[in-house]
Design a protein around this motif. Structure first.
Motif, mmCIF file in Angstrom:
data_model
loop_
_atom_site.group_PDB
_atom_site.id
_atom_site.type_symbol
_atom_site.label_atom_id
_atom_site.label_comp_id
_atom_site.label_asym_id
_atom_site.label_seq_id
_atom_site.Cartn_x
_atom_site.Cartn_y
_atom_site.Cartn_z
ATOM 1 N N ASP A 232 22.474 65.615 -22.476
ATOM 2 C CA ASP A 232 23.176 64.356 -22.239
ATOM 3 C C ASP A 232 24.467 64.293 -23.055
ATOM 4 O OD1 ASP A 232 21.350 63.481 -20.427
ATOM 5 O OD2 ASP A 232 20.433 61.964 -21.717
ATOM 6 N N ASN A 233 24.435 64.790 -24.285
ATOM 7 C CA ASN A 233 25.650 64.837 -25.108
ATOM 8 C C ASN A 233 26.694 65.747 -24.477
ATOM 9 O OD1 ASN A 233 23.449 64.816 -27.906
ATOM 10 N ND2 ASN A 233 24.726 63.099 -27.282
ATOM 11 N N LEU A 234 26.239 66.859 -23.930
ATOM 12 C CA LEU A 234 27.159 67.773 -23.252
ATOM 13 C C LEU A 234 27.795 67.086 -22.045
ATOM 14 C CD1 LEU A 234 28.348 70.645 -22.926
ATOM 15 C CD2 LEU A 234 26.338 71.212 -21.543
ATOM 16 N N VAL A 235 27.004 66.364 -21.297
ATOM 17 C CA VAL A 235 27.528 65.639 -20.135
ATOM 18 C C VAL A 235 28.553 64.596 -20.576
ATOM 19 C CG1 VAL A 235 26.930 64.021 -18.290
ATOM 20 C CG2 VAL A 235 25.537 66.058 -18.663
ATOM 21 N N GLU A 236 28.311 63.918 -21.691
ATOM 22 C CA GLU A 236 29.269 62.931 -22.195
ATOM 23 C C GLU A 236 30.613 63.585 -22.493
ATOM 24 O OE1 GLU A 236 27.415 61.126 -25.536
ATOM 25 O OE2 GLU A 236 25.974 59.981 -24.334
ATOM 26 N N ALA A 237 30.587 64.778 -23.089
ATOM 27 C CA ALA A 237 31.832 65.495 -23.369
ATOM 28 C C ALA A 237 32.547 65.862 -22.076
ATOM 29 C CB ALA A 237 31.535 66.747 -24.194
ATOM 30 N N ILE A 238 31.777 66.275 -21.071
ATOM 31 C CA ILE A 238 32.378 66.641 -19.787
ATOM 32 C C ILE A 238 32.896 65.407 -19.060
ATOM 33 C CG2 ILE A 238 31.939 67.735 -17.558
ATOM 34 C CD1 ILE A 238 29.913 69.543 -18.944
ATOM 35 N N GLU A 239 32.235 64.268 -19.254
ATOM 36 C CA GLU A 239 32.761 63.006 -18.713
ATOM 37 C C GLU A 239 34.163 62.750 -19.245
ATOM 38 O OE1 GLU A 239 30.134 59.880 -19.770
ATOM 39 O OE2 GLU A 239 28.559 60.463 -18.363
ATOM 40 N N SER A 240 34.316 62.913 -20.560
ATOM 41 C CA SER A 240 35.627 62.704 -21.180
ATOM 42 C C SER A 240 36.648 63.676 -20.608
ATOM 43 C CB SER A 240 35.515 62.878 -22.696
ATOM 44 O OG SER A 240 36.774 62.775 -23.321
ATOM 45 N N PHE A 241 36.245 64.924 -20.451
ATOM 46 C CA PHE A 241 37.121 65.937 -19.878
ATOM 47 C C PHE A 241 37.527 65.566 -18.450
ATOM 48 C CE2 PHE A 241 37.575 69.776 -17.279
ATOM 49 C CZ PHE A 241 38.562 70.466 -17.970
ATOM 50 N N THR A 242 36.578 65.070 -17.677
ATOM 51 C CA THR A 242 36.825 64.717 -16.283
ATOM 52 C C THR A 242 37.918 63.652 -16.156
ATOM 53 O OG1 THR A 242 34.555 65.269 -15.644
ATOM 54 C CG2 THR A 242 35.745 63.748 -14.200
ATOM 55 N N LEU A 243 37.962 62.740 -17.104
ATOM 56 C CA LEU A 243 38.906 61.627 -17.042
ATOM 57 C C LEU A 243 40.288 61.972 -17.607
ATOM 58 C CD1 LEU A 243 36.497 58.760 -18.120
ATOM 59 C CD2 LEU A 243 37.311 59.273 -15.815
ATOM 60 N N ARG A 244 40.429 63.147 -18.162
ATOM 61 C CA ARG A 244 41.710 63.522 -18.769
ATOM 62 C C ARG A 244 42.653 64.124 -17.734
ATOM 63 N NH1 ARG A 244 40.102 65.962 -24.765
ATOM 64 N NH2 ARG A 244 38.447 64.432 -25.195
ATOM 65 N N ASP A 245 43.952 63.958 -17.988
ATOM 66 C CA ASP A 245 45.000 64.463 -17.096
ATOM 67 C C ASP A 245 45.653 65.664 -17.779
ATOM 68 O OD1 ASP A 245 46.892 64.754 -15.138
ATOM 69 O OD2 ASP A 245 48.190 63.156 -15.886
ATOM 70 N N ARG A 246 45.297 66.850 -17.348
ATOM 71 C CA ARG A 246 45.806 68.068 -17.978
ATOM 72 C C ARG A 246 47.120 68.476 -17.314
ATOM 73 N NH1 ARG A 246 41.763 72.767 -18.499
ATOM 74 N NH2 ARG A 246 42.774 73.057 -20.520
ATOM 75 N N ARG A 247 48.211 68.406 -18.080
ATOM 76 C CA ARG A 247 49.536 68.688 -17.524
ATOM 77 C C ARG A 247 50.154 69.968 -18.076
ATOM 78 N NH1 ARG A 247 49.592 63.363 -18.930
ATOM 79 N NH2 ARG A 247 51.012 63.732 -20.667
ATOM 80 N N PHE A 248 49.581 70.529 -19.143
ATOM 81 C CA PHE A 248 50.063 71.788 -19.721
ATOM 82 C C PHE A 248 51.572 71.753 -20.005
ATOM 83 C CE2 PHE A 248 46.264 72.733 -17.259
ATOM 84 C CZ PHE A 248 45.500 73.433 -18.179
ATOM 85 N N GLY A 249 52.022 70.620 -20.524
ATOM 86 C CA GLY A 249 53.426 70.496 -20.905
ATOM 87 C C GLY A 249 54.332 70.021 -19.805
#
Length: 259
Positions: A232-249
Motif C-alpha cells: 500500500d505504501n508503494l502504491v501511495e508513492a506511485i499515486e504521487s508519481f501518477t499525478l506529476r507532470d514530467r517535462r524533463f526541462g
C-alpha cells in the motif's frame, strides 16, 4: 492520498495508475525500527529482508520493469563489524530462500556495485542468484550492493579515459551515450534512469545513490521505516508519481495552456 481505490488489489490499481518502468528505493530505517522496539539493529535488518520480498512481488505484480534496491553502500563498511558481518550474511540467506519464488515469478536478479569486494560467501550467493534467474524475462530485481554513486562515476571516467588513451575514441566523441555505457547500469539500456526514487524513514537526501542516473528522477520521501513498508505504501508513492507532470526541462501542451 486516497485518489485510487482498492490498493490491496494490485491488478485493479495497475489500471488506475501510471506505473513507473524503473523504481529505485533507498531502504532506510532498519536500525531505528529495531531501536524503537528495544531490539538490536540486526533485528531490523532481518525484518527488512522480508519487506524486500513483499515489495519485490508487489512491484512485479504492478508491472514495474526494473526495481533497484540500495542494499549496501560503500560507506556502510564503516559500521560496527558485527553489523557488517550480519549484512554480508543477509544476501546468502535471502537468495537461498527467495530464488525459487523469483524464478516462479519470472524475475531476473542483477547486481550493481563492486561484487568482488564482498566476502567470498556473499559473492557466491550473488553470482548463483544471477545465474539461476538469468532466464527471467519479467521484472529485473537490481541490487545496489557495495555501491557508491561517486565511485561509479569515477570508474566510468577512468574507463573512458583509457578508451581515449588506447585510441578507440577521441575526446570529442564523448557524449551522454558513451558515458552511460560506462556506468554500472549500462545493461539496463533505456531503463537505466529510474522514473521514481523512493526513500523511507524520513531522510531527505540521496546518500550517493545513482546521482548520474537520477538527474530527472521523480523523488518521493516517506516517514515509514523500511521494515514497516507495505505494498500500500508503494502504491501511495506511485499515486504521487501518477499525478506529476514530467517535462524533463521542457514544456508540454498542458503546461502551456495552464500558464
Amino acid at each position: 492520498m486516497a485518489l485510487f481505490k482498492t490498493k490491496t488489489n494490485l491488478s485493479t490499481v495497475q489500471a488506475q495508475l501510471k506505473i513507473p518502468e524503473h523504481i529505485a528505493i533507498i531502504m532506510d530505517g532498519n536500525g531505528r525500527w529495531a531501536k524503537r522496539r528495544l531490539m538490536p539493529r540486526i533485528a531490523g535488518h532481518k525484518t527488512a529482508m522480508n519487506t524486500v520480498k513483499k515489495i519485490t512481488i508487489a512491484a512485479n505484480d504492478l508491472g514495474v520493469k526494473v526495481l533497484t534496491l540500495y542494499a549496501f553502500s560503500t560507506e556502510n563498511w564503516s559500521r560496527p563489524s558485527d553489523e557488517v558481518n550480519f549484512l554480508m550474511q543477509l544476501p546468502i540467506d535471502f537468495f537461498n530462500d527467495f530464488v525459487p519464488e523469483l524464478v516462479k515469478n519470472n524475475i531476473q536478479v542483477q547486481v550493481m556495485g563492486n561484487v568482488d569486494g564482498l566476502p567470498k560467501g556473499t559473492q557466491i550467493a550473488v553470482k548463483n542468484a544471477i545465474n539461476q534467474t538469468v532466464q527471467g524475462t519479467g521484472m529485473i530485481l537490481n541490487f545496489a550492493l557495495n555501491y557508491g554513486g561517486q565511485v561509479e562515476i569515477i570508474e566510468a571516467t577512468k574507463a573512458i579515459a583509457q578508451q581515449v588513451a588506447d585510441g578507440e575514441i577521441s575526446p570529442s566523441d564523448i557524449d551522454a551515450n558513451i558515458f552511460s555505457k560506462a556506468l554500472q547500469t549500462a545493461n539496463l539500456g533505456i531503463l537505466a534512469a529510474p522514473d521514481l526514487m523512493i526513500r523511507t524513514s524520513g531522510e531527505l537526501r540521496l546518500s550517493n545513490f545513482m546521482p548520474y542516473q537520477a538527474a530527472y528522477t521523480e523523488l518521493y520521501f516517506t516517514d515509514v521505516l523500511w521494515p514497516d513498508y507495505t505494498a500500500d505504501n508503494l502504491v501511495e508513492a506511485i499515486e504521487s508519481f501518477t499525478l506529476r507532470d514530467r517535462r524533463f526541462g521542457g514544456l508540454n501542451d498542458k503546461y502551456e495552456s495552464e500558464s
